[in-house]
Design a protein around this motif. Sequence first.
Motif, PDB file in Angstrom:
ATOM      1  N   GLY A   1       0.798  -1.222   0.000  1.00  0.00           N
ATOM      2  CA  GLY A   1       0.000   0.000   0.000  1.00  0.00           C
ATOM      3  C   GLY A   1       0.830   1.271   0.000  1.00  0.00           C
ATOM      4  O   GLY A   1       0.402   2.311  -0.496  1.00  0.00           O
ATOM      5  N   GLU A   2       2.056   1.190   0.536  1.00  0.00           N
ATOM      6  CA  GLU A   2       2.928   2.362   0.620  1.00  0.00           C
ATOM      7  C   GLU A   2       3.364   2.880  -0.748  1.00  0.00           C
ATOM      8  O   GLU A   2       3.693   4.050  -0.884  1.00  0.00           O
ATOM      9  N   ILE A   3       3.385   2.023  -1.753  1.00  0.00           N
ATOM     10  CA  ILE A   3       3.858   2.449  -3.078  1.00  0.00           C
ATOM     11  C   ILE A   3       2.715   2.773  -4.032  1.00  0.00           C
ATOM     12  O   ILE A   3       2.949   3.109  -5.187  1.00  0.00           O
ATOM     13  N   LEU A   4       1.489   2.695  -3.550  1.00  0.00           N
ATOM     14  CA  LEU A   4       0.342   2.896  -4.429  1.00  0.00           C
ATOM     15  C   LEU A   4      -0.047   4.374  -4.506  1.00  0.00           C
ATOM     16  O   LEU A   4      -1.000   4.826  -3.889  1.00  0.00           O
ATOM     17  N   ASP A   5       0.727   5.118  -5.282  1.00  0.00           N
ATOM     18  CA  ASP A   5       0.458   6.516  -5.602  1.00  0.00           C
ATOM     19  C   ASP A   5       0.400   6.629  -7.105  1.00  0.00           C
ATOM     20  O   ASP A   5       1.207   5.998  -7.785  1.00  0.00           O
ATOM     21  N   GLY A   6      -0.444   7.460  -7.608  1.00  0.00           N
ATOM     22  CA  GLY A   6      -0.487   7.679  -9.051  1.00  0.00           C
ATOM     23  C   GLY A   6      -0.921   6.432  -9.785  1.00  0.00           C
ATOM     24  O   GLY A   6      -1.417   5.475  -9.187  1.00  0.00           O
ATOM     25  N   PRO A   7      -0.711   6.427 -11.096  1.00  0.00           N
ATOM     26  CA  PRO A   7      -1.160   5.288 -11.906  1.00  0.00           C
ATOM     27  C   PRO A   7      -0.408   4.004 -11.523  1.00  0.00           C
ATOM     28  O   PRO A   7       0.808   4.013 -11.430  1.00  0.00           O
ATOM     29  N   SER A   8      -1.157   2.948 -11.305  1.00  0.00           N
ATOM     30  CA  SER A   8      -0.553   1.657 -10.939  1.00  0.00           C
ATOM     31  C   SER A   8      -1.190   0.546 -11.757  1.00  0.00           C
ATOM     32  O   SER A   8      -2.410   0.451 -11.837  1.00  0.00           O
TER      33      SER A   8
END
Length: 163
Positions: A73-80
């Motif tokens: 969840g920590e890396i879920l910024d912007g388009p994924s």
Amino acid sequence: MKEAYIQKQVVIDEIKDKFERAESVVVIDYIGITVAEADAMRKKLREANVDYTVYKNTLVKRAIAGTENEALGEILDGPSAFAFSYDDATAPARVLNDSIKEFKKMEFKGGIVEGEYCDKDAIQQIATIPSRDVLISKFMGSIQSPISSFARVVKQIAEAKEA
């Protein structure tokens, strides 16, 4: 209102199922690729039995909350975009790495490999590991060579004793 909630819950359940079954999940930032490039990449991923999907980060965060995958969840910024593999833990990273090199776009965000969180550098390292089939064939080749050499020596000894 209730219908929208039900639709979201269906997607969350689908995401949970994929995470539970996956050997690995690789997350990329897919911004910048054209439709043609995305189609070519999807084709390569399908050939490697990798499930590639774009999900809303909020739905993924809900799906992984309270699980061993929560660190993602920590890396879920912007388009994924998410690449799931159910049988070859290195396949998503390997195939996506080839696409990143080819298109000079996109980048790894991170992932989960065999239950362990991996940052983008770790995923980059995993991308260099050959497939399981390639590793097995290399191993078989390496053990076959000494055995065949030994068999030739034994045959030569047997022929020498006959003569």
